[in-house]
Design a protein around this motif. Sequence first.
Motif, mmCIF file in Angstrom:
data_model
loop_
_atom_site.group_PDB
_atom_site.id
_atom_site.type_symbol
_atom_site.label_atom_id
_atom_site.label_comp_id
_atom_site.label_asym_id
_atom_site.label_seq_id
_atom_site.Cartn_x
_atom_site.Cartn_y
_atom_site.Cartn_z
ATOM 1 N N LEU A 222 0.831 -1.203 0.000
ATOM 2 C CA LEU A 222 0.000 0.000 0.000
ATOM 3 C C LEU A 222 0.868 1.256 0.000
ATOM 4 C CD1 LEU A 222 -2.698 1.476 0.205
ATOM 5 C CD2 LEU A 222 -2.593 1.150 2.683
ATOM 6 N N THR A 223 1.894 1.264 0.826
ATOM 7 C CA THR A 223 2.796 2.418 0.888
ATOM 8 C C THR A 223 3.471 2.658 -0.448
ATOM 9 O OG1 THR A 223 3.199 1.992 3.230
ATOM 10 C CG2 THR A 223 4.790 3.394 2.101
ATOM 11 N N ILE A 224 3.945 1.588 -1.085
ATOM 12 C CA ILE A 224 4.604 1.710 -2.385
ATOM 13 C C ILE A 224 3.639 2.236 -3.436
ATOM 14 C CG2 ILE A 224 5.641 0.383 -4.273
ATOM 15 C CD1 ILE A 224 6.887 -1.424 -2.073
ATOM 16 N N ALA A 225 2.423 1.668 -3.472
ATOM 17 C CA ALA A 225 1.437 2.092 -4.467
ATOM 18 C C ALA A 225 1.020 3.548 -4.249
ATOM 19 C CB ALA A 225 0.221 1.171 -4.444
ATOM 20 N N LEU A 226 0.848 3.948 -2.986
ATOM 21 C CA LEU A 226 0.483 5.343 -2.704
ATOM 22 C C LEU A 226 1.603 6.294 -3.091
ATOM 23 C CD1 LEU A 226 -1.406 5.037 0.699
ATOM 24 C CD2 LEU A 226 -2.363 5.695 -1.512
ATOM 25 N N ASN A 227 2.855 5.895 -2.877
ATOM 26 C CA ASN A 227 3.988 6.725 -3.309
ATOM 27 C C ASN A 227 4.020 6.852 -4.830
ATOM 28 O OD1 ASN A 227 4.982 7.405 -0.800
ATOM 29 N ND2 ASN A 227 6.396 5.673 -0.713
ATOM 30 N N GLU A 228 3.762 5.766 -5.518
ATOM 31 C CA GLU A 228 3.721 5.815 -6.985
ATOM 32 C C GLU A 228 2.612 6.755 -7.450
ATOM 33 O OE1 GLU A 228 3.271 1.876 -8.569
ATOM 34 O OE2 GLU A 228 5.243 1.220 -7.888
ATOM 35 N N PHE A 229 1.469 6.677 -6.799
ATOM 36 C CA PHE A 229 0.338 7.537 -7.156
ATOM 37 C C PHE A 229 0.673 9.003 -6.899
ATOM 38 C CE2 PHE A 229 -3.577 9.760 -5.979
ATOM 39 C CZ PHE A 229 -4.334 9.560 -7.130
ATOM 40 N N THR A 230 1.214 9.281 -5.721
ATOM 41 C CA THR A 230 1.530 10.661 -5.335
ATOM 42 C C THR A 230 2.596 11.271 -6.226
ATOM 43 O OG1 THR A 230 1.003 10.110 -3.046
ATOM 44 C CG2 THR A 230 2.267 12.116 -3.406
ATOM 45 N N ASN A 231 3.580 10.471 -6.594
ATOM 46 C CA ASN A 231 4.709 10.981 -7.373
ATOM 47 C C ASN A 231 4.567 10.756 -8.873
ATOM 48 O OD1 ASN A 231 6.009 11.761 -4.972
ATOM 49 N ND2 ASN A 231 6.807 9.700 -4.689
ATOM 50 N N PHE A 232 3.370 10.399 -9.322
ATOM 51 C CA PHE A 232 3.195 10.112 -10.745
ATOM 52 C C PHE A 232 3.400 11.365 -11.586
ATOM 53 C CE2 PHE A 232 0.736 9.859 -14.629
ATOM 54 C CZ PHE A 232 1.205 8.662 -15.153
ATOM 55 N N LYS A 233 4.235 11.206 -12.615
ATOM 56 C CA LYS A 233 4.461 12.263 -13.612
ATOM 57 C C LYS A 233 4.699 11.583 -14.948
ATOM 58 C CE LYS A 233 6.737 15.411 -10.425
ATOM 59 N NZ LYS A 233 7.987 16.016 -10.013
ATOM 60 N N ALA A 234 4.314 12.264 -15.992
ATOM 61 C CA ALA A 234 4.618 11.748 -17.327
ATOM 62 C C ALA A 234 6.130 11.820 -17.535
ATOM 63 C CB ALA A 234 3.899 12.561 -18.390
ATOM 64 N N LEU A 235 6.668 10.771 -18.114
ATOM 65 C CA LEU A 235 8.114 10.729 -18.372
ATOM 66 C C LEU A 235 8.440 11.538 -19.629
ATOM 67 C CD1 LEU A 235 8.688 6.930 -17.679
ATOM 68 C CD2 LEU A 235 9.140 8.850 -16.143
ATOM 69 N N PRO A 236 9.639 12.098 -19.694
ATOM 70 C CA PRO A 236 10.019 12.858 -20.891
ATOM 71 C C PRO A 236 9.946 11.965 -22.138
ATOM 72 C CG PRO A 236 11.645 13.161 -19.139
ATOM 73 C CD PRO A 236 10.691 12.106 -18.688
ATOM 74 N N GLY A 237 9.283 12.458 -23.153
ATOM 75 C CA GLY A 237 9.159 11.730 -24.415
ATOM 76 C C GLY A 237 8.122 10.622 -24.391
ATOM 77 N N GLU A 238 7.412 10.453 -23.290
ATOM 78 C CA GLU A 238 6.402 9.399 -23.173
ATOM 79 C C GLU A 238 5.094 9.866 -23.813
ATOM 80 O OE1 GLU A 238 4.959 6.448 -19.617
ATOM 81 O OE2 GLU A 238 5.071 8.580 -19.144
ATOM 82 N N SER A 239 4.458 8.977 -24.563
ATOM 83 C CA SER A 239 3.185 9.340 -25.192
ATOM 84 C C SER A 239 2.085 9.406 -24.135
ATOM 85 C CB SER A 239 2.811 8.327 -26.273
ATOM 86 O OG SER A 239 2.429 7.102 -25.680
ATOM 87 N N LEU A 240 1.013 10.062 -24.492
ATOM 88 C CA LEU A 240 -0.123 10.170 -23.581
ATOM 89 C C LEU A 240 -0.705 8.795 -23.273
ATOM 90 C CD1 LEU A 240 -1.954 12.048 -22.002
ATOM 91 C CD2 LEU A 240 -3.371 12.277 -24.039
ATOM 92 N N ASP A 241 -0.784 7.935 -24.297
ATOM 93 C CA ASP A 241 -1.296 6.577 -24.092
ATOM 94 C C ASP A 241 -0.438 5.798 -23.097
ATOM 95 O OD1 ASP A 241 -3.490 6.802 -25.713
ATOM 96 O OD2 ASP A 241 -2.548 5.860 -27.469
ATOM 97 N N ASP A 242 0.883 5.899 -23.233
ATOM 98 C CA ASP A 242 1.779 5.182 -22.322
ATOM 99 C C ASP A 242 1.659 5.718 -20.893
ATOM 100 O OD1 ASP A 242 2.658 3.542 -24.341
ATOM 101 O OD2 ASP A 242 4.468 4.724 -24.767
ATOM 102 N N SER A 243 1.532 7.021 -20.741
ATOM 103 C CA SER A 243 1.344 7.612 -19.412
ATOM 104 C C SER A 243 0.034 7.121 -18.798
ATOM 105 C CB SER A 243 1.304 9.136 -19.482
ATOM 106 O OG SER A 243 2.551 9.664 -19.811
ATOM 107 N N PHE A 244 -0.993 7.097 -19.614
ATOM 108 C CA PHE A 244 -2.303 6.645 -19.141
ATOM 109 C C PHE A 244 -2.252 5.175 -18.713
ATOM 110 C CE2 PHE A 244 -6.635 5.022 -19.902
ATOM 111 C CZ PHE A 244 -7.311 5.807 -18.983
ATOM 112 N N LYS A 245 -1.549 4.336 -19.466
ATOM 113 C CA LYS A 245 -1.411 2.916 -19.112
ATOM 114 C C LYS A 245 -0.679 2.756 -17.781
ATOM 115 C CE LYS A 245 -1.483 1.190 -23.843
ATOM 116 N NZ LYS A 245 -0.694 0.648 -24.949
#
Length: 143
Positions: free
Chosen positions: A105-128
């Motif tokens: 839960l802690t790991i997943a919440l950290n991933e959620f909180t710190n989510f950002k689109a990566l440089p050069g990543e498409s919108l579809d890939d970010s959404f996935k």
Amino acid sequence: MERYLKRLGRNVWRFVEEGPRVPILTPITDDGAQVRLGGGQAPVNRPTNDDLVKMEKDDIAFYEISCGVALDNFDIIINCESTKEIWDVLKNLYQGSEQPQDKKLTIALNEFTNFKALPGESLDDSFKRFNLIITKLSNIGTV
């Protein structure tokens, strides 16, 4: 599995959560009457009709969960005697104990909180990637 068993019929899931139905055998004479205290006939202990219905639903839940287990995990549940015991073994196998659950839960919440689109990543890939995080949170039971 919970939703599937709930759809099978009323109270089928209940036996997974609460455990098997162990009937309280009522002394009954051969003609079907309940034995009164001080009666002269030797009683035969038989489950009531209500007990039989509940035992059947427990058997249905046991069968359905057993059939739904992958073959490579079947040897883990082969010696289980009740639906609740199977469910507890599978729950521990797939979810782990509470301490690893808290860590997940802690790991997943950290991933959620710190989510950002990566440089050069498409919108579809970010959404996935974002959907994967939401799915993790949902599987842990927070969403």
